[in-house]
Design a protein around this motif. Structure first.
Motif, PDB file in Angstrom:
ATOM      1  N   PHE A 282      39.800  42.094  49.857  1.00  0.00           N
ATOM      2  CA  PHE A 282      39.459  41.811  50.858  1.00  0.00           C
ATOM      3  C   PHE A 282      37.924  41.180  50.968  1.00  0.00           C
ATOM      4  O   PHE A 282      37.647  40.228  51.372  1.00  0.00           O
ATOM      5  N   ILE A 283      37.243  42.330  50.009  1.00  0.00           N
ATOM      6  CA  ILE A 283      35.834  42.107  49.683  1.00  0.00           C
ATOM      7  C   ILE A 283      34.872  40.884  49.060  1.00  0.00           C
ATOM      8  O   ILE A 283      34.621  40.255  50.152  1.00  0.00           O
ATOM      9  N   PRO A 284      36.076  40.579  48.405  1.00  0.00           N
ATOM     10  CA  PRO A 284      35.524  39.275  47.154  1.00  0.00           C
ATOM     11  C   PRO A 284      36.078  37.875  48.549  1.00  0.00           C
ATOM     12  O   PRO A 284      35.412  36.980  48.542  1.00  0.00           O
ATOM     13  N   ALA A 285      37.506  38.059  48.889  1.00  0.00           N
ATOM     14  CA  ALA A 285      37.819  36.942  49.258  1.00  0.00           C
ATOM     15  C   ALA A 285      36.939  36.612  50.694  1.00  0.00           C
ATOM     16  O   ALA A 285      36.543  35.558  51.348  1.00  0.00           O
ATOM     17  N   THR A 286      36.189  37.681  52.178  1.00  0.00           N
ATOM     18  CA  THR A 286      35.688  37.941  52.972  1.00  0.00           C
ATOM     19  C   THR A 286      34.276  36.903  52.699  1.00  0.00           C
ATOM     20  O   THR A 286      34.341  36.618  53.092  1.00  0.00           O
TER      21      THR A 286
END
Length: 955
Positions: A521-525
């Motif tokens: 989630f953090i990399p995608a965000t």
């Protein structure tokens, strides 16, 4: 007041507005509210403050942009009528506009106003006397707000004095009920419970409380609120009354009752015996009388579904209507309802219009009248800039792979193993889904459910907890298997809830959730935020913040099986204060039309290769303000490939539509274009029930080999065929051709031969073998088509290019003629083929055009960009524009449909995991750019019946 003070008010008000959950809904009322808060901080700023100027600036800063709708129109027998004078005192539209302005930006509401004006203006004036009939089609995007558009159209039509308005709202009760509720809010202004005579005001009814303008409605929001025999018995209308609304399913019994009621209680002009079609074998009610006092408007939602006549033959060999043709039941009933009115208008709405455009434009039968082909107009709705459509999710093709693809799609393959496993592609209603002895659900579905937990928790931390959040689980069409999946998902979520809330045996689960958050989630965000999409906050929550809200979030999640009842729809309305968090397990009833509010996570395995069915199943398209980065789509590699495939075809067809709109083409001309589009064979064949012999044209299309065989003997044959062809051309042609038609210079590395005879090109294509997996590009069919075109005086000569790159591994095709092999990224891992996203570089189609052609094609491209409000200006003309100018000419440009373009490439085999011998130093691929043509030449193309049934039989 000083400029500095005004700037301070704007800055601080903007900061307050940035804290709103949904920044796409910045309205003047909200700006005024925030401005009042700012002025309380410093009352001196209010002195001589130009509040309108501040509001306008903030609207400009926050507003989304929306392109212009484009239209193909046929004005035959049409009388223009809609002007400012006719729009005075339109109360239905005014109160709907006021309702929209509370939640949409001015830009969006103005765009809707212009769009619905354009559609209504292409219908007839309901006050026009005599007999008239207008048929149109409005093409939107999946989940893009078509309902809001036709609600606005209905309001304006009622203001203009259309008296009977029928909305055909899908096939299932839940979609009909959902549509009824939205029309109550936007048009009726009161709730139709069907239980009490007391009408509770809702939506627009709270803005204008004058009961005297309330429209009448013959249906209710209840599960059994469709038009029925009881309503037909008691309902009567007179000309002076307010408009009547009917929201009905596309269901035989419902439409039969509606047609009977129209014939028995509304129609006033008996037809003569000669005019009545008496067929003793037809059990449906006939048209024996016409309605002359009430103009009719039919809105057909999801118009490509069930409305299209899929009968065998509608016209004879000469193109004349077959009087003996029997349309399919739903199509027949819709047309008989239209044919019951002397003044009628029909507007279909869909995001996948291809079945509608395959309707024969001359189809007509005696009792039903003309078929539903949109002969008057086709209007393409422009998507707002914050719409997340297929091209946003799956990116766009390029020689290096997919450009701009969002990191939201997760390919899964653990749900089956051949004909067995948890959910094999082919299974029976008796199938019992079990993954293993220890786990009912496959790991991918467990991860998807965990992703939904994280999405709900993050939305809670971001202040969006009171908004709806949904997850879709769509893996089977059988209700019995859905029930088993529902039970398994419920059990898993119950286990998760107990472990987290009790703190027993929860360590491994929390470790998995934290790993998913930090690793996915953090990399995608950050990637979505860097792309400037999704209107995301500037910070990422800590895991501790998410963990703190997780127990409450898990407690609020409900698992439902969508079975078509109205309750499934009403829950969103009932839970609007708190926000519904729901995991919806379903099948076909989820596949079309039904909106899942706040859709975050999709687990989607239904295998469909039908163009329109697959697109409609993509419920994840739409608007995701403030949570686009949290969306996840878990699906199979094959479905990812097909979604990319049809995304590219749809983008190409929209561009072609815009080009035809700018040239003043009619719907019929566009229909002929679509009917020759090989990418849409799936829809055309299955919806039209044609034989396995197809009638194809490739005019105006780019055909390129993006699926190449892996068989070494076939690859060797193709290389030899290309070598012999290149050697036959004699000499090296133009070496490293270039052009300089504007601010930039374009250089190619390779060879260009001009005025090559068509026989040489045809011989090459007949010697080349395309992949059996490629339905779109078949070298033999292309060769047959060129031969047929030569017979009509076109495609007699060809320009041939052999292209490579400046630096790369060399490949020699003929003595003294070599190129450096190009590299193309592989899409997917397939045993039978090497699959790439795109072969041609966009500028390659321009290699043989002159300066006038370049300028004309660039102008067409710029006009299309302007309509779509794309940023910047194009430097290179688009492929569709080049092919149109080549074949049809333009302002000061001669049409040259006699000249085609063939482009050859040698692909570097090291990119394809192929171990080729020395006799095959590379993979030869080709692209054929066919100029547009008005000749209408088609060829017969035989489909392998076994392969067809394997791919599409289940549909």
């Amino acid at each position: 007041m000083s400029e500095a003070s005004a700037a301070s008010v704007i800055k601080i008000t903007q900061e307050l507005l940035l804290g709103e959950d949904d920044r796409s809904a910045i309205t003047p009322a909200l700006i005024s509210e925030k401005m009042d808060l700012v002025l309380r901080l410093n009352p001196k700023w209010a002195v001589d403050l130009d509040r309108n100027a501040v509001t306008d600036e903030l609207i400009r800063r926050f507003s989304i942009w929306i392109g212009e709708d484009s239209s193909l129109v046929d004005v035959k027998d049409h009388v223009a009528w809609l002007d400012a004078h006719r729009k005075k005192n339109w109360r239905y539209w005014q109160r709907y506009r006021e309702m929209l302005e509370k939640k949409l930006s001015w830009t969006a509401v103005d765009a809707l106003d212009k769009s619905t004006d354009k559609i209504l203006g292409q219908l007839e004036d309901p006050l026009r006397s005599g007999t008239w009939d207008r048929r149109g089609l409005v093409v939107g995007h999946v989940q893009s707000g078509k309902t809001a558009n036709y609600t606005g159209l209905i309001c304006k039509a009622a203001d203009a004095q259309y008296k009977v308005i029928i909305v055909l709202a899908g096939l299932h009760n839940n979609l009909r009920s959902q549509t009824q509720i939205r029309l109550e809010e936007g048009f009726l202004g009161y709730e139709t419970s069907g239980v009490s005579n007391v009408k509770r005001r809702i939506g627009v009814g709270n803005l204008d409380t004058d009961h005297s303008i309330n429209p009448n409605c013959a249906t209710t929001r209840a599960n059994n609120g469709d038009f029925n025999r009881r309503a037909a018995t008691h309902l009567a209308i007179s000309p002076e009354q307010r408009p009547w609304l009917f929201v009905v399913k596309k269901n035989k019994s419902v439409l039969v009752q509606l047609l009977k009621w129209i014939q028995n209680h509304v129609a006033d002009l008996p037809l003569s015996a000669e005019e009545i079609d008496i067929d003793k074998n037809d059990p449906l009610p006939r048209v024996t009388k016409k309605v002359t006092k009430f103009p009719l408007l039919i809105i057909d939602d999801e118009a490509d579904n069930a409305s299209v006549d899929t009968g065998e033959t509608v016209v004879d060999a000469d193109g004349n209507p077959d009087p003996e043709h029997q349309p399919t039941t739903i199509n027949k009933l819709i047309r008989r309802i239209l044919n019951s009115f002397s003044r009628a208008a029909y507007v279909g709405y869909t995001a996948t219009p291809f079945a509608n455009i395959f309707i024969h434009e001359r189809g007509k039968t005696r009792s039903e009248g003309p078929d539903l082909f949109p002969s008057a107009f086709i209007q393409n709705l422009a998507a707002p800039s914050n719409y997340v459509g297929p091209s946003r999710v799956f990116g766009q093709p390029s020689p290096d792979g997919r450009d701009g693809e969002l990191p939201l799609v997760k390919e899964v393959d653990d749900f089956c193993s051949g004909e067995s496993g948890w959910m094999p592609a082919k299974h029976k209603p008796t199938h019992v889904p079990v993954y293993s002895k220890s786990e009912d659900l496959p790991p991918s579905l467990r991860e998807a459910l965990q992703s939904f937990l994280i999405a709900c928790a993050v939305r809670q931390v971001r202040g969006q907890g009171s908004q709806h959040s949904s997850m879709l689980v769509h893996v089977t069409r059988f209700n019995s298997v859905q029930a088993a999946v529902h039970q398994q998902v419920s059990e898993y979520m119950r286990s998760v809830r107990q472990r987290v809330t009790r703190g027993i045996g929860h360590e491994e689960l929390l470790e998995q959730l934290q790993g998913l958050w930090e690793g996915d989630f953090i990399p995608a965000t950050r990637q979505v935020r860097a792309a400037g999409l999704g209107d995301l906050p500037d910070y990422d929550p800590s895991w501790e913040e998410i963990l703190a809200v997780l127990p409450d979030v898990i407690h609020d999640i409900d698992v439902r099986m969508i079975n078509g009842t109205a309750k499934d729809v009403l829950d969103y309305e009932e839970a609007k204060e708190k926000g519904l968090k729901v995991i919806a397990v379903g099948g076909d009833k989820l596949a079309r039309g039904l909106t899942l509010e706040g859709l975050c996570t999709s687990y989607f395995l239904r295998a469909s290769k039908m163009y329109d069915t697959l697109m409609q199943m993509g419920r994840w398209f739409g608007y995701r303000p403030g949570y686009l980065d949290l969306g996840r789509i878990y699906t199979s590699p094959d479905l990812v490939r097909w979604f990319r495939h049809i995304t590219d075809a749809a983008a190409e067809l929209r561009e072609e539509f815009d080009l035809m709109a700018s040239s003043g083409a009619t719907p019929r001309e566009y229909g002929l274009k679509i009917q020759s589009h090989t990418e849409l064979l799936v829809t055309s064949q299955l919806k039209m029930r044609s034989a396995r012999t197809l009638r194809l044209s490739f005019s105006g299309q780019l055909m390129q080999t993006v699926s190449l065989p892996r068989d070494g003997s076939v690859l060797q044959r193709n290389f030899k065929s290309a070598s012999a062809f290149i050697e036959s051309l004699g000499g090296a042609g133009e070496v490293n051709p270039s052009l300089e038609y504007g601010p930039s210079r374009y250089q190619w590395y390779g060879h260009l031969w001009r005025k090559v005879q068509s026989t040489s090109v045809v011989d090459f294509l007949r010697g080349y073998r395309t992949s059996e997996a490629s339905h779109r590009v078949n070298s033999i069919a292309l060769a047959d088509f060129i031969d047929a075109m030569v017979g009509s005086g076109e495609l007699k000569e060809w320009n041939v290019a052999l292209l490579g790159i400046r630096d790369g591994r060399p490949s020699q095709l003929a003595p003294g003629i070599s190129v450096n092999m190009v590299r193309r990224k592989e899409e997917g891992q397939y045993e039978d083929r090497y699959s790439i996203g795109v072969l041609l570089d966009p500028k390659d189609e321009a290699i043989d055009i002159d300066e006038r052609q370049w300028s004309a094609a660039l102008q067409l491209t710029a006009e299309a960009w302007a309509r779509a409000k794309k940023a910047g200006t194009p430097e290179v003309p688009s492929g569709p524009a080049i092919r149109r100018v080549k074949g049809c000419g333009g302002d000061g440009v001669e049409a040259r449909p006699e000249t085609g373009l063939l482009v050859l490439y040698v692909l570097d085999p090291t990119e394809s995991r192929l171990d080729l011998d020395e006799a095959t130093p590379g993979l030869v691929a080709f692209g054929v750019s066919f100029p547009a043509s008005e000749s209408g030449v088609k060829i017969d193309y035989k489909i392998n019946n076994v392969a067809w049934e394997q791919d599409y039989g289940a549909e």
